[in-house]
Design an enzyme around this catalytic site. Structure first.
Site, short mmCIF file in Angstrom:
data_model
loop_
_atom_site.label_atom_id
_atom_site.label_comp_id
_atom_site.label_asym_id
_atom_site.label_seq_id
_atom_site.Cartn_x
_atom_site.Cartn_y
_atom_site.Cartn_z
N GLU B 51 20.71 -21.04 6.97
CA GLU B 51 19.63 -20.12 7.32
C GLU B 51 20.02 -19.28 8.53
O GLU B 51 19.78 -18.07 8.57
CB GLU B 51 18.35 -20.91 7.63
CG GLU B 51 17.16 -20.05 8.06
CD GLU B 51 16.55 -19.26 6.91
OE1 GLU B 51 16.30 -19.84 5.85
OE2 GLU B 51 16.34 -18.04 7.07
N HIS B 110 23.89 -25.12 0.06
CA HIS B 110 22.62 -24.59 -0.44
C HIS B 110 22.95 -23.54 -1.49
O HIS B 110 23.57 -22.53 -1.18
CB HIS B 110 21.91 -23.96 0.77
CG HIS B 110 20.53 -23.48 0.52
ND1 HIS B 110 20.25 -22.16 0.30
CD2 HIS B 110 19.36 -24.14 0.48
CE1 HIS B 110 18.94 -22.04 0.14
NE2 HIS B 110 18.37 -23.21 0.25
N ARG B 170 19.05 -32.10 -4.04
CA ARG B 170 17.68 -31.69 -3.76
C ARG B 170 17.33 -30.51 -4.64
O ARG B 170 18.14 -29.60 -4.82
CB ARG B 170 17.53 -31.25 -2.30
CG ARG B 170 16.11 -30.79 -1.99
CD ARG B 170 16.09 -29.68 -0.96
NE ARG B 170 16.56 -28.41 -1.49
CZ ARG B 170 16.73 -27.31 -0.75
NH1 ARG B 170 16.49 -27.34 0.53
NH2 ARG B 170 17.15 -26.18 -1.31
N HIS B 233 9.22 -20.71 7.48
CA HIS B 233 9.52 -19.51 8.25
C HIS B 233 8.40 -19.26 9.25
O HIS B 233 7.28 -19.77 9.10
CB HIS B 233 9.73 -18.31 7.31
CG HIS B 233 11.15 -18.27 6.82
ND1 HIS B 233 12.11 -17.49 7.39
CD2 HIS B 233 11.76 -18.97 5.83
CE1 HIS B 233 13.26 -17.69 6.77
NE2 HIS B 233 13.08 -18.58 5.82
N HIS B 328 -3.09 -26.62 39.51
CA HIS B 328 -2.05 -27.25 38.71
C HIS B 328 -1.04 -27.94 39.63
O HIS B 328 -0.67 -29.08 39.42
CB HIS B 328 -1.32 -26.22 37.86
CG HIS B 328 -2.06 -25.83 36.61
ND1 HIS B 328 -1.42 -25.44 35.46
CD2 HIS B 328 -3.37 -25.78 36.33
CE1 HIS B 328 -2.31 -25.15 34.54
NE2 HIS B 328 -3.50 -25.35 35.05
#
Lengths: 456, 456
Positions: B51, B110, B170, B233, B328
């Site tokens: 990717e 892939h 897969r 995504h 804080h």
């Protein structure tokens, strides 16, 4: 679950459309009416000038605050929240100055649950006051040191005072997701009975997951009649998803800041929320907000706090609409909806089909050939693509490289010459012809694999 | 819902602890056993080299791919996914090279659901093949143009072939959230019966919300026995939240990339997922992954693809552990858990309490005085803080400015002198004394408002 003074009760009903009037189903999840959901009816409380001022790099002078406030107002946010006027003298003056601008957006300021702060706040001319107090055991022990009885008493005193001035009042807990659920519901019901405009839930440390958010907001929706505001920090990456899920559960208002700036890594970003919500209800979002102004507002704030727009920013990041893999490019060129859920044109932007890589495909190159106004047959484009892919396998290519190869290939075809494509990339001092020969020798000369660079 | 060849069935049971053995409740949402959830038992399929290669800027040569693969392996990811060897000749060679490294992580590639690609893939030496095909009407119409019958037939052919080679397989749909639910479940059940190791759900366009994800994964969990991989995504900001929710619904594997790089604005980032998951199960995450290596891996990939680490990046962004508002800072100094859900030390990082702004408070300044090894009473620190806040109201201060003011104030107190604090910031050519006088004239000399800069 009906809303008396809020927007929830009235508007969820209008979202329901009888079957015949509904648009065709896009997925099994769209089109089923959900009376609890406010994804088509939400308001933004924009907190760049409050939460955003707590961002490490933020120092906004008066002129910059006014510039940002005007830009947000023009964009169409419903509320603009400002730093407490009790924080410093200049904060108080800036608050007064922004109240006098006569913006369409309502101006809020955000204060401790304390009468000293409330008195200063109501004198600034704000349209409403956001009151907050820490209710988690962490904050009760290590921050203000008060118990729930004290919180109840001071909340009621401050709320009654602000209400007496005729302006909006919100009561929020802090660190809501680490607070005791019974304590929370008890104080929310109490302030709802007094008549606050909104109660607020805050994931102050960014710990909540979407299902927790849904559960808590839905539970609260059954306990109070007023509007529900939500505030999500992004430490664990759920700030946008949590905002969306809160709306699904009946929340009415979402806190945002431009680029998400705030304490630590910030809160729900305005742009990211727009990306999320335009998918849920494009008409509502486009009708209400000037989306084409988003990029300018982000640039304004990024410059003011001296950061770069993140490379992967929602919508405006440089690659948000860039498509690279061959099969993506092919489908995008046929129909952008295949790989785009957001239309860049809605934000005044354009998509870009990347074609200068080994993952490219002949459809992308064909599109580029058309853009260059050249004429090649499909078979020629496939051959040219194979050469580009082989070269791209060896080194990084840019658009100019690929354009040069295409033009040289086109020239050769049209003139019958056999000038090496080497010339096309000669300026890069790489012997492209040798590389191509080497690639051929490796047996990859058989056709084009533009779809082999598969992805999802 | 039991898993035969996956991790789901066996391990959800070990998560259950009898009441007596459970840690004290931190919130109403923690501690209730959830037999469906895999948040304490998940695997990462790291896809920076697949990717991530589809990211606009990515060009990884062989050496860089190997460097990244080794770094990911050292970090402890379970799988490393590579670009299809059918994409280009160099992609195939790189795949072989990485398979030969002998990494602990399993190597996947892939591919399209096509025998040509499958034959090339199984010959590279990979541990498994990830097959994908578009099942949405968008992709069926505009991408590959095949119907569901064709998809069934080609899936079965490819799966049987890969299984015959004795490696993992897969099967994933693409654009799962815009696919017909019945089509999806039908094909998943069919491939599960053949005996795939995993089925995959992919939000290819980034349109899904967390509740959709939960519903689909939970439904699928009831239909197949194998493991469930998910791929999200981030176009609409839900990639991390969706991954988390998928695990809650019974998914077993999450796809990530370093910094989330991928098509458009990318997918679930490895670092962001770590931030999310360490909150869910710190022991599991720390026991499995070398978190202190995260920053190095992000820098490695950022440099390779020529991007900056986003200012607001999870965990490693420059301000991820910076605390600014006075209240804080006060609470963080007393107990970091008040405003931090992630401990920076788990990632080899440190927190920073910002004290050079008008939102600062005397607790933050006291902490700085201690760091500078100076000695002042609380009353003196409060007075010094008031001066710092007044100056910070007028212009941006940096740490050196504030340190100079503190040191000068300390000098004056200890020597009884009255040297103007002007000198402290003289190098900035701003007349600090005048500014201070002006601020006093504005009536803000009465005590310290460190908590007034309230936030949540």
């Amino acid at each position: 679950m009906a809303s008396t003074n809020g927007t929830n009760g009235a508007d969820v009903k209008k979202d329901f459309k009888p079957l015949g009037e509904r648009p065709p189903l896009r997925s099994p999840y769209v089109g089923v009416p959900d009376f609890l959901s406010n994804v088509s009816n939400f308001k933004i409380i924009e907190s760049t000038l409050r939460e955003g001022e707590q961002f490490a790099n933020a120092f906004f002078d008066t002129a910059k605050k006014i510039e940002i406030a005007k830009a947000l107002d023009d964009f169409g946010v419903d509320y603009i929240e400002l730093t407490s006027p009790a924080a410093s003298e200049q904060s108080r003056k800036d608050c007064e100055a922004i109240c006098k601008l006569g913006l369409k957006a309502k101006i809020l300021t955000h204060i401790r649950c304390h009468m000293d702060d409330a008195r200063i706040a109501v004198d600034t001319g704000v349209d409403g006051v956001d009151v907050v107090i820490g209710t988690s055991s962490f904050l009760r022990e290590h921050s203000h040191g008060k118990d729930m009885d004290y919180i109840h008493r001071s909340a009621i005193e401050v709320i009654e005072f602000v209400k007496s001035k005729g302006i909006e009042i919100r009561f929020s807990s802090e660190d809501s997701f680490r607070s005791d659920l019974v304590d929370l519901l008890s104080i929310y019901r109490a302030v709802d009975k007094i008549g606050v405009n909104r109660v607020g839930i805050a994931d102050t440390v960014g710990c909540a997951g979407p299902r927790q958010v849904y559960d808590l907001v839905r539970t609260l929706r059954g306990v109070v009649h007023c509007d529900i505001e939500t505030h999500f920090h992004n430490d664990t990456g759920c700030a946008i998803a949590n905002a969306y899920t809160a709306l699904e559960a009946g929340a009415t208002h979402i806190d945002t800041s431009v680029l998400g700036i705030g304490e630590r890594n910030g809160i729900t970003p305005l742009g990211g929320l727009m990306a999320r919500m335009i998918v849920a209800d494009r008409d509502y979002v486009r009708g209400k907000y000037k989306l084409e102004k988003l990029r300018d507002i982000e640039n304004l704030v990024a410059e003011a706090v001296e950061v770069n727009i993140p490379f992967n920013n929602y919508i405006t990041g440089f690659c948000a609409f860039t498509h690279k893999a061959g099969i993506h490019a092919k489908a995008i060129l046929a129909n952008p909806s295949t790989y785009e859920i957001v239309n860049p044109a809605d934000f005044g932007l354009t998509r870009y089909v990347h074609f200068a890589s080994r993952l490219t495909g002949w459809n992308a190159i064909k599109s580029r050939v058309d853009q260059l106004d050249l004429s090649l047959t499909d078979a020629q484009i496939k051959e040219c693509t194979a050469k580009i892919k082989q070269l791209a396998d060896v080194r990084s290519l840019n658009v100019d490289d690929v354009d040069s190869i295409i033009r040289q290939y086109h020239f050769n075809v049209k003139t019958g010459s056999n000038t090496p494509l080497l010339d096309a990339v000669g300026r890069n001092e790489i012997d492209a012809e040798t590389l191509l020969k080497k690639a051929h020798a490796n047996g990859n000369g058989n056709g084009v694999n533009e779809e082999a660079a598969k992805c999802c």
